[in-house]
Scaffold this motif. Sequence first.
Motif, PDB file in Angstrom:
ATOM      1  N   VAL A   4       0.936  -1.330  -0.066  1.00  0.00           N
ATOM      2  CA  VAL A   4      -0.044  -0.021   0.012  1.00  0.00           C
ATOM      3  C   VAL A   4       1.040   1.243   0.013  1.00  0.00           C
ATOM      4  O   VAL A   4       1.861   1.296   0.498  1.00  0.00           O
ATOM      5  CB  VAL A   4      -1.018  -0.054   1.273  1.00  0.00           C
ATOM      6  N   GLN A  45      -5.754   9.212   3.683  1.00  0.00           N
ATOM      7  CA  GLN A  45      -6.882   8.460   2.818  1.00  0.00           C
ATOM      8  C   GLN A  45      -6.810   6.776   3.170  1.00  0.00           C
ATOM      9  O   GLN A  45      -7.777   6.280   2.882  1.00  0.00           O
ATOM     10  CB  GLN A  45      -6.317   8.673   1.519  1.00  0.00           C
ATOM     11  N   ARG A  46      -5.780   6.733   4.211  1.00  0.00           N
ATOM     12  CA  ARG A  46      -5.973   5.225   4.619  1.00  0.00           C
ATOM     13  C   ARG A  46      -5.827   5.095   6.102  1.00  0.00           C
ATOM     14  O   ARG A  46      -4.956   4.467   6.284  1.00  0.00           O
ATOM     15  CB  ARG A  46      -4.602   4.433   3.909  1.00  0.00           C
ATOM     16  N   GLY A  74      -9.666  -1.489   5.433  1.00  0.00           N
ATOM     17  CA  GLY A  74      -8.919  -0.604   4.750  1.00  0.00           C
ATOM     18  C   GLY A  74      -8.448  -0.964   3.417  1.00  0.00           C
ATOM     19  O   GLY A  74      -8.809  -0.146   2.419  1.00  0.00           O
ATOM     20  N   PRO A 125      -9.131   3.261  -8.015  1.00  0.00           N
ATOM     21  CA  PRO A 125      -7.779   3.353  -7.840  1.00  0.00           C
ATOM     22  C   PRO A 125      -7.126   4.574  -8.320  1.00  0.00           C
ATOM     23  O   PRO A 125      -7.633   4.844  -9.514  1.00  0.00           O
ATOM     24  CB  PRO A 125      -7.112   2.106  -8.446  1.00  0.00           C
ATOM     25  N   GLY A 166     -13.238   1.714  -3.737  1.00  0.00           N
ATOM     26  CA  GLY A 166     -12.835   3.010  -4.049  1.00  0.00           C
ATOM     27  C   GLY A 166     -12.285   2.929  -5.330  1.00  0.00           C
ATOM     28  O   GLY A 166     -11.976   1.620  -5.932  1.00  0.00           O
ATOM     29  N   LYS A 218     -11.580  -1.542   1.420  1.00  0.00           N
ATOM     30  CA  LYS A 218     -12.122  -0.235   0.892  1.00  0.00           C
ATOM     31  C   LYS A 218     -11.664   0.492  -0.339  1.00  0.00           C
ATOM     32  O   LYS A 218     -12.139   1.053  -0.832  1.00  0.00           O
ATOM     33  CB  LYS A 218     -12.320   0.520   2.317  1.00  0.00           C
ATOM     34  N   GLU A 219     -10.295   0.471  -0.168  1.00  0.00           N
ATOM     35  CA  GLU A 219      -9.536   0.984  -1.210  1.00  0.00           C
ATOM     36  C   GLU A 219      -9.415   0.420  -2.518  1.00  0.00           C
ATOM     37  O   GLU A 219      -9.389   0.977  -3.581  1.00  0.00           O
ATOM     38  CB  GLU A 219      -8.010   1.021  -0.593  1.00  0.00           C
TER      39      GLU A 219
END
Length: 206
Positions: A32, A105-106, A141, A151, A149, A144-145
Amino acid sequence: MASPKGWASNITSIASRIYFLLIILQIPLFRVPCRSGMCTTPIEVTSSQLISSEIFPVVVVKAFLYPGAIANGLIKNMTIPRWDNLLDIYNLTDVKEASAMTDLQRLEVLAGSYFSVAGSLVGLLKPGRMSMFGMLLVIWGLVKEGILGKPLNTDPAKAIYVYPTMFLALICAFSSVKYDVKKVVRSSQARPIAKPLQSSSKSKLK
């Protein structure tokens, strides 16, 4: 023959130690973006945040990083990294100037990494739920990302990724919950048999 309670206690202890080794030796669990570039372990995420915020002295952060740096150095090129070069190896020298938006953001991954590192240390003395809670936060997390969400980066080398070792860490985190394991063992023991009241039995004889 070992009792169920002793067997469950051994499973909890072994799981806590395996989880500790996964964290402290910095076995890659995920990939990440973070302040130092790309982080693959909870310790890397935690260290980049601790260095930038100056919550702990640098020597404490180095103490967390050094065991994993030694393991990685021996595996990759059979060398032991120098203590003075740790911040350069992990790209933490200029982390204070990096944008804080990467961590904001994370937040789930950041908070989960904190709990994962702390839980691995506390679990050696007293296994608890901190490790499990940290792993669940990290997974949420990442999901969700990566799924919910959109990319922001299409480069495969910088995309969010979960290694198979993440599932091993999750299993160890769940198995190290000592309270829940003991509760299951207690519930599996013999239950008391209800006996009829003496008053009711006497009334029937009359």
